[in-house]
Enzyme design. Structure first.
Site, PDB file in Angstrom:
ATOM      1  N   CYS A   2       0.834  -1.209   0.000  1.00 17.14           N
ATOM      2  CA  CYS A   2       0.000   0.000   0.000  1.00 17.14           C
ATOM      3  C   CYS A   2       0.866   1.255   0.000  1.00 17.14           C
ATOM      4  CB  CYS A   2      -0.871   0.055   1.246  1.00 17.14           C
ATOM      5  SG  CYS A   2      -1.781  -1.435   1.583  1.00 17.14           S
ATOM      6  N   LYS A 590       6.085 -11.265 -16.453  1.00 18.01           N
ATOM      7  CA  LYS A 590       6.005 -11.498 -15.004  1.00 18.01           C
ATOM      8  C   LYS A 590       4.912 -12.506 -14.681  1.00 18.01           C
ATOM      9  CE  LYS A 590       7.153 -10.464 -10.714  1.00 18.01           C
ATOM     10  NZ  LYS A 590       8.407 -11.094 -10.251  1.00 18.01           N
TER      11      LYS A 590
HETATM   12  O1  M6R Z   1       3.549 -16.008 -10.277  1.00 26.57           O
HETATM   13  P1  M6R Z   1       4.106 -17.399 -10.128  1.00 26.57           P
HETATM   14  O2  M6R Z   1       4.909 -17.573  -8.882  1.00 26.57           O
HETATM   15  O3  M6R Z   1       3.043 -18.455 -10.238  1.00 26.57           O
HETATM   16  O4  M6R Z   1       5.065 -17.577 -11.365  1.00 26.57           O
HETATM   17  C1  M6R Z   1       5.662 -18.809 -11.657  1.00 26.57           C
HETATM   18  C2  M6R Z   1       6.809 -18.646 -12.617  1.00 26.57           C
HETATM   19  O5  M6R Z   1       6.375 -18.161 -13.847  1.00 26.57           O
HETATM   20  C3  M6R Z   1       7.860 -17.668 -12.049  1.00 26.57           C
HETATM   21  O6  M6R Z   1       8.290 -18.098 -10.792  1.00 26.57           O
HETATM   22  C4  M6R Z   1       9.087 -17.563 -12.977  1.00 26.57           C
HETATM   23  O7  M6R Z   1       9.738 -18.773 -12.998  1.00 26.57           O
HETATM   24  C5  M6R Z   1       9.966 -16.422 -12.453  1.00 26.57           C
HETATM   25  N1  M6R Z   1       9.985 -15.340 -13.382  1.00 26.57           N
HETATM   26  C6  M6R Z   1      11.348 -16.831 -12.147  1.00 26.57           C
HETATM   27  O8  M6R Z   1      12.112 -15.766 -11.686  1.00 26.57           O
END
Ligand code: M6R
Length: 595
Positions: A2, A590
């Site tokens: 926030c 992301k």
């Molecule tokens: O949002 P999430 O934790 O479900 O995402 C899973 C993966 O896409 C994520 O952890 C990805 O491997 C990262 N960008 C690694 O740094």
């Protein structure tokens, strides 16, 4: 995470545009709801809802809001789902106090109940409202405003920054515990915010309040007092010269580096939150009774699930099955039922692979819980309940602080499953800080040494195996080099043939695995490899490896968590040295909302 902003001027004016602009400058912190309040001549005008600043401010016409004081807040849900009633600011029982906070008040549930029992009107689940009633409680008992705040400060546990004002007054008050807060002094106005970006376009003359201090803001001056004894503290204003971009990144060149350095603080906040969470007990009871336990995730979150299963077996004697979400569907879904429990782990809470697995689990009646950073995401709504990771907004594509808080959550849950004292975990944030301090410059120089290699390995064993996988993923993700993570003992079963002179092999070793790692080191060293060991300092390792990145002394559970920090830094430096942007690696996003 926030964000709050408060503004004080001398006469009634059109504050809406100032509040809208300040709110826009807080958006980079991440949010789900927006609110604004103005105060003037005994009246409070409060408007708020779920949504984007542009949409909510247009729908409720923030631009027309007038007053001599104003507060705006962007909410990132932790206590209470994203909804209009939980959005901030909040008013007290009779509506003449209005306030907003950022951070978490971890005894929110207990305090809310006390306020209800004391006859106050509590409208939401949100802990920002709890801060308002915290002050109201002592004003009702006849205390002066500053004394009411001093007493409320003692009641409100957690890490937060809070701003509050009374309709019939000419001031705002602000105080903080654990979270950041900055006060600005301008020409004919003063302001206060969670951080600098919302203040800098207005003024560069600032005061930085410390924990345990209360700031009173008038239109032409501010006064800092001690919570402890109420005495006035002299604090000279300073002038900020950094650019806006540098300020948004907290002075770091990239969000990834900022987020790496935020890890100790978010770990501290998470541990406080877990201590105060009734949902932890609920989840632990469900997991204890489960026939089988599944930890389901993808990518970095899967590595947290893997180490979680190590912790559960080693600390609590409870096997848990870590599984990549799509493989859960292919392999386990047909076999699960209502006696089983699944913990679905996701930073974003929107990863399609994870949501698909959740759907498959629920079709079979499996009890499903979540661990997510983005409260209000699909995962948090679709599971029975979801523990928040409490990291604030993670902007860089490579997950860093969300990974370490996932690992800490699993470690905490394993402790609770085992009936162990979780106070032993309170040292983690300081150990993380010590790790960063002790290893940063050495890691940067190793990054230079090995940067010409486009192929390398990262090996671990037991609880450091998932850390090796995570280190390898970070290296791949932002350096575009190939780095394979592997169980150290597997290396001799094939990959050993790839070793040539100078070939970099990184070992992450737990304190109990030193003899095994020494064997592995020598096996590759005699074939020319450059061996880099991340472990607690040990003369046996120094005698065998080319480089030892020494972690501070902790224990077999915490040491692997510390081991990921130099790996994050190594990836970061190599990425920057290669001329890439570690925050936004090519081809990746992301949040992966596709199959
Ligand atoms: O949002 P999430 O934790 O479900 O995402 C899973 C993966 O896409 C994520 O952890 C990805 O491997 C990262 N960008 C690694 O740094």
């Amino acid at each position: 995470m926030c964000g709050i902003f408060g503004y004080v001027t001398s006469d009634e004016e059109n504050l809406g545009p100032i509040l809208i602009e300040a709110a826009k400058r807080l958006t980079y912190r991440g949010y789900d709801s927006v609110g604004a309040a103005t105060l003037n001549n005994g009246k409070v005008d409060l408007r708020k809802d779920v949504g984007k600043v542009e949409d909510v401010s247009a729908k409720y016409n923030f631009a027309e809001m007038r007053g001599s004081r104003g507060i705006t807040q962007l909410r990132w849900a932790t206590f209470g789902e994203p909804s209009q009633i939980n959005a901030q600011p909040h008013i007290d029982s009779d509506g003449d106090l209005v306030g907003a906070h950022n951070g978490n008040v971890v005894n929110n549930v207990e305090l809310r109940q006390q306020f209800i029992d004391e006859g106050m009107t509590v409208r939401s689940q949100n802990d920002g409202e709890t801060c308002v009633h915290g002050v109201e409680r002592y004003l009702n008992r006849g205390y002066e405003f500053i004394d009411a705040i001093r007493l409320a400060y003692g009641d409100l546990q957690g890490d937060y920054a809070f701003v509050i004002g009374r309709a019939n007054d000419d001031k705002l008050y602000a105080f903080k515990k654990g979270s950041g807060m900055v006060v600005g002094i301008g020409d004919g106005f003063t302001c206060v915010s969670s951080d600098l970006p919302s203040i800098l376009p207005l003024t560069r003359k600032i005061v930085r309040p410390q924990d345990g201090e209360i700031v009173t803001l008038w239109s032409d001056r501010v006064e800092v007092r001690s919570v402890k004894d109420g005495r006035v503290i002299e604090r000279k204003p300073e002038f900020v010269t950094e650019s806006m971009d540098a300020v948004q990144k907290g002075g770091y060149p990239h969000f990834m580096l900022k987020e790496i350095h935020e890890q100790p603080q978010v770990a501290r906040e998470l541990l406080h939150l877990l201590d105060g969470s009734p949902e932890v007990e609920n989840l632990v009871e469900k997991m204890k009774k489960a026939r089988h336990l599944y930890f389901v995730a993808c990518g970095t979150s899967y590595h947290a699930a893997l180490i979680g299963s190590v912790y559960f077996a080693q600390i609590a004697g409870r096997p848990a099955i870590p599984v990549l979400a799509p493989q859960f569907i292919a392999q386990y879904a047909p076999a699960v039922g209502y006696e089983d429990v699944g913990v679905f782990v996701s930073q974003s809470g929107e990863t399609k692979d994870v949501l698909n697995a959740l759907e498959a689990a629920e079709k079979r009646g499996m009890a499903s819980y979540g661990l997510a950073n983005v409260i209000g995401s699909t995962l948090t709504k679709a599971t029975s309940f979801c523990l928040p990771l409490c990291c604030g907004y993670e902007i860089s594509v490579p997950a860093t602080k969300t990974f370490t808080n996932q690992v800490i959550t699993f470690l905490y849950l394993a402790y609770r499953m085992a009936g162990r004292d979780t106070r032993e975990l309170e040292k983690i944030p300081e150990l993380m800080e010590a790790t960063m301090d002790a290893t940063s410059s050495q890691v940067e120089s190793i990054a230079k040494d090995i940067n010409q290699w486009n192929d390398m390995y990262c090996l671990g064993y037991g609880a450091t195996f998932p850390i090796a996988l995570e280190g390898a993923l970070k290296l791949k993700e932002i350096t575009y080099a190939h780095c394979e993570g592997m169980l150290s003992t597997e290396f001799k079963h094939g990959p050993l043939s790839a070793v040539s002179k100078g070939f970099p092999i990184i070992f992450v070793a737990g304190p109990n695995d030193v003899p095994l790692i020494i064997s592995g080191v020598n096996e590759v060293k005699v074939r020319g490899a450059r061996t880099i060991v991340i472990a607690e300092d040990d003369p046996r390792l120094r005698a065998n490896a080319d480089d030892v990145i020494a972690l501070p002394k902790s224990d077999a559970n915490i040491s692997p968590l510390l081991g990921v920090l130099p790996l994050q830094m190594l990836s970061y430096h190599m990425s920057v040295m290669r001329g890439f942007d570690p925050d936004f690696p090519r081809n990746l996003s992301k949040t992966l909302t596709v199959d």
